[in-house]
Scaffold this active site. Structure first.
Site, PDB file in Angstrom:
ATOM      1  N   THR A  76       0.843  -1.198   0.000  1.00  0.00           N
ATOM      2  CA  THR A  76       0.000   0.000   0.000  1.00  0.00           C
ATOM      3  C   THR A  76       0.882   1.254   0.000  1.00  0.00           C
ATOM      4  O   THR A  76       0.635   2.204  -0.749  1.00  0.00           O
ATOM      5  CB  THR A  76      -0.896   0.020   1.267  1.00  0.00           C
ATOM      6  N   ASP A 120      -6.725  -3.745  -2.752  1.00  0.00           N
ATOM      7  CA  ASP A 120      -6.032  -4.690  -1.878  1.00  0.00           C
ATOM      8  C   ASP A 120      -6.788  -6.021  -1.935  1.00  0.00           C
ATOM      9  O   ASP A 120      -7.990  -6.035  -2.217  1.00  0.00           O
ATOM     10  CB  ASP A 120      -6.055  -4.120  -0.448  1.00  0.00           C
TER      11      ASP A 120
HETATM   12  P1  ADP Z   1       0.921  -3.956   2.853  1.00  0.00           P
HETATM   13  O1  ADP Z   1       0.083  -3.049   1.993  1.00  0.00           O
HETATM   14  O2  ADP Z   1       1.909  -4.755   2.080  1.00  0.00           O
HETATM   15  O3  ADP Z   1       0.117  -4.810   3.801  1.00  0.00           O
HETATM   16  P2  ADP Z   1       1.707  -1.449   4.099  1.00  0.00           P
HETATM   17  O4  ADP Z   1       2.080  -0.648   2.911  1.00  0.00           O
HETATM   18  O5  ADP Z   1       0.397  -1.153   4.751  1.00  0.00           O
HETATM   19  O6  ADP Z   1       1.827  -3.014   3.791  1.00  0.00           O
HETATM   20  O7  ADP Z   1       2.917  -1.273   5.164  1.00  0.00           O
HETATM   21  C1  ADP Z   1       2.784  -1.572   6.547  1.00  0.00           C
HETATM   22  C2  ADP Z   1       3.459  -0.501   7.374  1.00  0.00           C
HETATM   23  O8  ADP Z   1       4.869  -0.608   7.241  1.00  0.00           O
HETATM   24  C3  ADP Z   1       3.093   0.906   6.972  1.00  0.00           C
HETATM   25  O9  ADP Z   1       2.894   1.676   8.136  1.00  0.00           O
HETATM   26  C4  ADP Z   1       4.269   1.418   6.191  1.00  0.00           C
HETATM   27  O10 ADP Z   1       4.421   2.781   6.368  1.00  0.00           O
HETATM   28  C5  ADP Z   1       5.434   0.614   6.757  1.00  0.00           C
HETATM   29  N1  ADP Z   1       6.397   0.252   5.704  1.00  0.00           N
HETATM   30  C6  ADP Z   1       6.234  -0.724   4.800  1.00  0.00           C
HETATM   31  N2  ADP Z   1       7.299  -0.820   3.996  1.00  0.00           N
HETATM   32  C7  ADP Z   1       8.171   0.122   4.406  1.00  0.00           C
HETATM   33  C8  ADP Z   1       9.489   0.506   3.963  1.00  0.00           C
HETATM   34  N3  ADP Z   1      10.075  -0.126   2.938  1.00  0.00           N
HETATM   35  N4  ADP Z   1      10.105   1.529   4.608  1.00  0.00           N
HETATM   36  C9  ADP Z   1       9.492   2.140   5.645  1.00  0.00           C
HETATM   37  N5  ADP Z   1       8.268   1.813   6.114  1.00  0.00           N
HETATM   38  C10 ADP Z   1       7.608   0.817   5.508  1.00  0.00           C
END
Ligand code: ADP
Length: 348
Positions: A76, A120
């Site tokens: 995301t 998602d």
């Molecule tokens: P997904 O959509 O894959 O479930 P998210 O994008 O919601 O994951 O990420 C989960 C949390 O981790 C968020 O708060 C995001 O800001 C943080 N996060 C994810 N990847 C990174 C990264 N590469 N660097 C810093 N923060 C990250």
């Protein structure tokens, strides 16, 4: 192939506009807004950076993008960063939320040119909704039925050229027709301890929590390769430090906070240890079926399969065989000594 949709659902959509800035202010939650703040995943980041820059230079929508990867790895977040680079809006929703074709039609018709639609759990879209996506993705058109009975007629509505970003945790669950319509397909891998330690420091700084590099690495090792978990632990460590009346989270305090949360020095949670202990003590290393493990530990099967097993397998504590779960031969003596003398499972 064209698909027809009943227009009556158009105004009933459940689109949630994601106001990340508000979330950031309210929860004191650091959210990366540019590629530089998104740590780790270097190869993927470089590719997506090039694709988004190119699309922006050409003033075209980015190709549809499918992101695979376990939850919490940053799918995301990446999508929001790309929207920022492209200077377009992003609308987010999830597969199960789009119950009816009208829900999707409403969202698609609200998109401005080059906007991003982020779905998602795209593997959980109902099939009739998924089929509407096909023509929308390929030709930027959707077909709707107006009126009822004999007077009903089908009209084709154009939608603005947009980018679909689909996110999914399950590689195998995307149908072939949907998958083939994505121009870019990428996967996210678990983060290394060093990458996670940098993310830990990034969040600690944001929360004004001072951590040594050693403490950041300790937290990273307990975070199961997942930024979302790392961030949660940082927040809990901050709570722990605060009630212990200290300004600086020294290494001992961080270690205490991790034990307080039930995480051991190897990064294993209480349930992880219970699972391993059940296999060691009751089945001498296995193999043992999932049902039995669930009964012995009191955890449900899905949680064991989706949360605990992937981590234990990755760390080499567990393997899946046709006959069930078992402890790899090499690690069995170590685990026997780890659990030896400790209390037996209460259910045993
Ligand atoms: P997904 O959509 O894959 O479930 P998210 O994008 O919601 O994951 O990420 C989960 C949390 O981790 C968020 O708060 C995001 O800001 C943080 N996060 C994810 N990847 C990174 C990264 N590469 N660097 C810093 N923060 C990250």
């Amino acid at each position: 192939m064209h698909h027809t949709i009943e227009i009556k659902y158009m105004d009933e959509h459940k689109l949630e506009l994601f106001t990340r800035e508000t979330a950031e202010e309210a929860n004191l939650n650091f959210l990366p807004k540019q590629f530089e703040d998104y740590l780790g995943q270097r190869a993927l980041k470089e590719k997506l950076n090039v694709y988004t820059q190119a699309a922006r230079m050409r003033n075209e929508p980015l190709d549809h993008l499918l992101l695979f990867g376990p939850p919490g790895l940053g799918k995301t977040t990446l999508s929001h960063i790309m929207a920022q680079v492209l200077q377009v809006n992003i609308k987010t929703c999830s597969g199960p939320m789009l119950e009816r074709t009208g829900d999707l039609v409403a969202i698609l018709s609200s998109l401005e040119s080059r906007d991003i639609l982020f779905i998602d759990e795209i593997h959980r879209l109902p099939i009739q909704v998924e089929e509407v996506l096909y023509s929308a993705m390929e030709q930027f058109t959707i077909d709707v039925i107006i009126g009822q009975g004999a007077g009903a007629k089908s009209i084709t509505i154009p939608v603005n050229p947009f980018t679909l970003i689909g996110a999914t945790t399950k590689t195998g669950s995307i149908s072939a027709p949907l998958r083939s319509r994505f121009g870019i397909i990428e996967r996210l891998d678990y983060y290394t301890d060093e990458e996670l330690a940098a993310i830990v420091q990034q969040n600690a700084q944001f929360l004004k929590l001072s951590l040594s590099d050693y403490a950041a690495l300790l937290i990273a090792k307990c975070s199961r390769g997942t930024p979302r978990i790392a961030k949660k632990i940082v927040r809990r460590v901050r709570d722990f430090v605060q009630v212990h009346n200290q300004n600086i989270a020294n290494d001992k305090l961080v270690q205490d906070a991790l034990s307080f949360m039930g995480i051991d020095q190897e990064g294993l949670s209480y349930i992880d240890n219970q699972l391993l202990r059940a296999i060691v003590e009751h089945f001498n290393g296995g193999p043992v079926g999932l049902e039995t493990l669930a009964a012995l530990t009191g955890e449900d099967k899905e949680t064991i399969e989706q949360v605990h097993e992937p981590f234990l397998i990755r760390k080499g504590y567990l393997e899946k065989t046709a006959r069930g779960r078992q402890i790899p031969y090499k690690i069995l003596p170590y685990l026997k000594s780890k659990f030896c003398g400790q209390q037996m499972l209460s259910s045993s």
